[in-house]
Design a protein around this motif. Structure first.
Motif, mmCIF file in Angstrom:
data_model
loop_
_atom_site.group_PDB
_atom_site.id
_atom_site.type_symbol
_atom_site.label_atom_id
_atom_site.label_comp_id
_atom_site.label_asym_id
_atom_site.label_seq_id
_atom_site.Cartn_x
_atom_site.Cartn_y
_atom_site.Cartn_z
ATOM 1 N N PHE A 195 0.887 -1.186 0.000
ATOM 2 C CA PHE A 195 0.000 0.000 0.000
ATOM 3 C C PHE A 195 0.913 1.221 0.000
ATOM 4 O O PHE A 195 2.109 1.108 0.314
ATOM 5 C CB PHE A 195 -0.938 -0.006 1.226
ATOM 6 C CG PHE A 195 -0.232 -0.017 2.551
ATOM 7 C CD1 PHE A 195 0.037 1.159 3.230
ATOM 8 C CD2 PHE A 195 0.196 -1.213 3.118
ATOM 9 C CE1 PHE A 195 0.712 1.148 4.439
ATOM 10 C CE2 PHE A 195 0.871 -1.237 4.332
ATOM 11 C CZ PHE A 195 1.124 -0.045 4.994
ATOM 12 N N HIS B 198 -4.427 8.615 7.474
ATOM 13 C CA HIS B 198 -3.785 8.122 6.254
ATOM 14 C C HIS B 198 -3.185 9.294 5.497
ATOM 15 O O HIS B 198 -3.686 9.712 4.457
ATOM 16 C CB HIS B 198 -4.788 7.361 5.372
ATOM 17 C CG HIS B 198 -5.013 5.965 5.827
ATOM 18 N ND1 HIS B 198 -5.888 5.103 5.216
ATOM 19 C CD2 HIS B 198 -4.464 5.264 6.849
ATOM 20 C CE1 HIS B 198 -5.865 3.933 5.843
ATOM 21 N NE2 HIS B 198 -5.016 4.017 6.846
ATOM 22 N N ASP C 201 3.829 4.166 8.481
ATOM 23 C CA ASP C 201 2.913 3.038 8.268
ATOM 24 C C ASP C 201 3.246 2.532 6.877
ATOM 25 O O ASP C 201 2.977 3.211 5.877
ATOM 26 C CB ASP C 201 1.456 3.521 8.370
ATOM 27 C CG ASP C 201 0.449 2.381 8.325
ATOM 28 O OD1 ASP C 201 0.815 1.275 7.894
ATOM 29 O OD2 ASP C 201 -0.716 2.618 8.709
ATOM 30 N N ASP D 277 2.043 -5.346 6.978
ATOM 31 C CA ASP D 277 1.508 -3.994 7.254
ATOM 32 C C ASP D 277 1.887 -3.632 8.688
ATOM 33 O O ASP D 277 1.346 -4.221 9.628
ATOM 34 C CB ASP D 277 -0.016 -4.020 7.092
ATOM 35 C CG ASP D 277 -0.664 -2.693 7.450
ATOM 36 O OD1 ASP D 277 0.050 -1.689 7.585
ATOM 37 O OD2 ASP D 277 -1.914 -2.674 7.582
ATOM 38 N N HIS E 89 -7.325 -5.112 11.334
ATOM 39 C CA HIS E 89 -8.074 -5.638 10.190
ATOM 40 C C HIS E 89 -7.446 -6.945 9.753
ATOM 41 O O HIS E 89 -6.275 -7.220 10.075
ATOM 42 C CB HIS E 89 -8.062 -4.623 9.032
ATOM 43 C CG HIS E 89 -6.675 -4.139 8.686
ATOM 44 N ND1 HIS E 89 -5.819 -4.842 7.855
ATOM 45 C CD2 HIS E 89 -5.980 -3.039 9.079
ATOM 46 C CE1 HIS E 89 -4.673 -4.174 7.741
ATOM 47 N NE2 HIS E 89 -4.729 -3.081 8.488
ATOM 48 N N HIS F 286 -5.750 -4.906 3.453
ATOM 49 C CA HIS F 286 -7.044 -5.025 4.158
ATOM 50 C C HIS F 286 -7.733 -6.177 3.457
ATOM 51 O O HIS F 286 -8.363 -5.994 2.422
ATOM 52 C CB HIS F 286 -7.892 -3.756 4.015
ATOM 53 C CG HIS F 286 -7.354 -2.578 4.759
ATOM 54 N ND1 HIS F 286 -7.981 -1.359 4.739
ATOM 55 C CD2 HIS F 286 -6.272 -2.430 5.556
ATOM 56 C CE1 HIS F 286 -7.290 -0.501 5.487
ATOM 57 N NE2 HIS F 286 -6.248 -1.128 5.987
ATOM 58 N N GLU G 134 -3.185 -2.354 15.739
ATOM 59 C CA GLU G 134 -2.666 -1.015 15.468
ATOM 60 C C GLU G 134 -3.419 0.086 16.220
ATOM 61 O O GLU G 134 -4.046 0.946 15.606
ATOM 62 C CB GLU G 134 -2.672 -0.732 13.967
ATOM 63 C CG GLU G 134 -3.973 -1.044 13.234
ATOM 64 C CD GLU G 134 -3.869 -0.716 11.744
ATOM 65 O OE1 GLU G 134 -3.433 0.401 11.409
ATOM 66 O OE2 GLU G 134 -4.237 -1.578 10.922
ATOM 67 N N GLU H 279 2.049 -0.795 14.976
ATOM 68 C CA GLU H 279 1.237 -1.842 14.343
ATOM 69 C C GLU H 279 2.087 -3.077 14.120
ATOM 70 O O GLU H 279 3.209 -2.987 13.611
ATOM 71 C CB GLU H 279 0.707 -1.323 12.989
ATOM 72 C CG GLU H 279 -0.109 -2.326 12.200
ATOM 73 C CD GLU H 279 -0.639 -1.736 10.899
ATOM 74 O OE1 GLU H 279 -0.124 -0.681 10.469
ATOM 75 O OE2 GLU H 279 -1.563 -2.333 10.313
HETATM 76 N N1 GLY Z 1 -1.658 0.336 6.653
HETATM 77 C C1 GLY Z 1 -2.780 1.077 6.293
HETATM 78 C C2 GLY Z 1 -4.010 0.623 6.981
HETATM 79 O O1 GLY Z 1 -4.039 -0.326 7.705
HETATM 80 O O2 GLY Z 1 -5.055 1.221 6.788
#
Ligand code: GLY
Ligand code: MN
Length: 458
Positions: free
Chosen positions: A217, A229, A246, A258, A341, A348, A389, A429
């Motif tokens: 991402f 974000h 992140d 992630d 998530h 995700h 996270e 995270e």
């Molecule tokens: N790493 C971006 C998110 O979890 O939304």
């Protein structure tokens, strides 16, 4: 790729569970950034990858359950393709690596589908998330964009299979997480006061690339961590700032990592930063210790929210009963998103198939501010892979907005909160797999979480 048996067995289970009809899978196409031939990185659709493993453009797949057929529809390379992009094995050769023996040109797909429809077969397909999917469904099945009716049995079966990661998938995710950890550790070691955020982003992304991994991402590397974000990379990192990173990568097969970390610009966190940082770490550790099969993730989210509320109460930023505050959503002033998530072939995982199936097992989501951003709430099961996270964010606009509305005056000490408007935000995270009696952190490299561990790398 995994062995062909993996893909054969996955398709067999899918067929058995859905039971009848025809399953149509749309592969992804190249996507032009500013003109057709200048493309974004090609990324195959993740469900296509999961069942068919092939990461090439212009592929479709059909699992005709009623006729017991599995077919890849695609075209052989033309001489122009080979001259410009290089050669590849034939389509039949590529299909045989995932146990498929029947291949047809794309031009024959529409007829195949119309014959199936004429026979009364149900055509199952997944939700569109790219305009090209809508165009294809219109061309192939006459479904107008916006009028799609994705198949719930197909979605639910795929979600159930992809949510339960197998050992070989977890090994891939471990690889992604190890490289992702290296990305964060590089940033922790190399960040210096005076750098631009994009210089740190470059270090992070170079680490992914030099390990053969694309990003999973777009990288966040920001001194404005209060924006959840934030993809802007143009600020200078100044003494006294914290840089929130992140970032993650995916393996060549598409499995993601992630992680997030928060790094003091100088050698140490200030005492005010450390107070908030430590509360966030307590929320993180409490959540990690609570991970085990049978526990609703929503309860773990609430545990993290309560830890944050209680910690801030100790600093005089909040007041009154933490349990009541968390039920009412007061914590969302500081933690307006979810604790974590699912993660897998998508960072995700399967968000395109619907959070209500992936993270809620069909149960409705809350619409309350804060809780509505929780992507995962269902009870945990062995094989689930997820992120943890928690974060603490001081968002000046949200402080002003709630204060003007006199919101939660019994729970928030707004006068004190005003003095934190310049604090920004922080989070950590990590990625975990649920095991039969607990959870295991993914990746074979530890990214410092505790403040003293982070400072030791500065
Ligand atoms: N790493 C971006 C998110 O979890 O939304
Ligand atoms: Mn995440």
């Amino acid at each position: 790729m995994f062995s062909k048996e993996t893909y054969i067995n996955r398709r067999a289970q899918l067929k058995k569970t859905v039971g009848n009809g025809l399953l149509l899978f749309l592969g992804n196409e190249e996507s032009g950034m500013n003109y057709t031939d200048n493309t974004y990185r090609f990324r195959q659709d993740s469900s296509f990858l999961y069942y068919f493993g092939l990461s090439f453009v212009n592929l479709y797949a059909v699992i005709d359950i009623d006729e017991d057929k599995e077919i890849i529809f695609g075209n052989e390379l033309t001489i122009d393709d080979i001259v410009w992009m290089g050669t590849e094995p034939t389509l039949s050769e590529r299909a045989s690596t995932v146990g498929i023996t029947e291949v047809h040109p794309v031009s024959s797909l529409k007829k195949y589908l119309s014959q199936a429809t004429a026979k009364g077969q149900q055509i199952h397909y997944l939700p569109s998330y790219r305009p090209e999917h809508q165009v294809k469904l219109f061309h192939l099945l006459g479904i107008a964009p916006g009028a799609e009716e994705p198949s719930i049995p197909m979605i639910r079966t795929i979600v159930d299979m992809r949510n339960h990661k197998t050992e070989e998938e977890i090994m891939e995710i471990d690889k992604a997480c190890t490289v992702t950890a290296k990305m964060h550790i590089a940033a922790m070691k190399e960040l210096r006061v005076g750098m631009k955020e994009y210089e740190v982003a470059a270090i992070i992304e170079a680490t992914a690339k030099s390990n053969g991994c694309p990003l999973s991402f777009p990288t966040i590397a920001t001194v404005c961590g209060q924006t959840l974000h934030n993809h802007i990379h143009t600020n200078v990192v100044k003494e006294g700032d914290m840089l929130l990173v992140d970032a993650g990568c995916e393996t060549q097969m598409g499995y993601a990592g992630d992680m997030s970390s928060t790094i003091p610009a100088g050698k140490k966190f200030s005492s005010r930063q450390k107070e908030i940082y430590d509360i966030q770490v307590a929320a993180h550790i409490n959540a990690v210790h609570a991970l085990k099969p049978g526990v609703p993730f929503k309860d773990i989210h609430k545990l993290a929210c309560r830890t944050i509320f209680e910690g801030l109460k100790g600093l005089g930023l909040t007041k009154n009963d933490p349990d009541e505050a968390v039920e009412l959503g007061v914590h969302a002033m500081f933690f307006p998103c979810g604790l974590g998530h699912m993660m897998g072939l998508d960072v995700h995982d399967m968000e395109n198939l619907g959070e209500v199936w992936v993270g809620y097992n069909g149960q409705p989501k809350s619409t309350m501010f804060g809780y509505k951003s929780l992507r995962l709430a269902r009870s945990l099961e062995p094989g689930f892979v997820l992120t943890i996270e928690p974060g603490i964010y001081f968002i000046p606009e949200l402080i002003d907005y709630w204060r003007a509305e006199h919101k939660f005056l019994d729970f928030i000490n707004y006068d004190k909160l005003e003095t934190y408007k310049d604090f920004t935000g922080l989070r950590n995270e990590e990625d975990y797999v649920i095991t039969k009696d607990g959870a295991r952190r993914l990746g074979n490299l530890y990214v410092p979480v505790y403040a003293n561990e982070v400072e030791a790398l500065r």
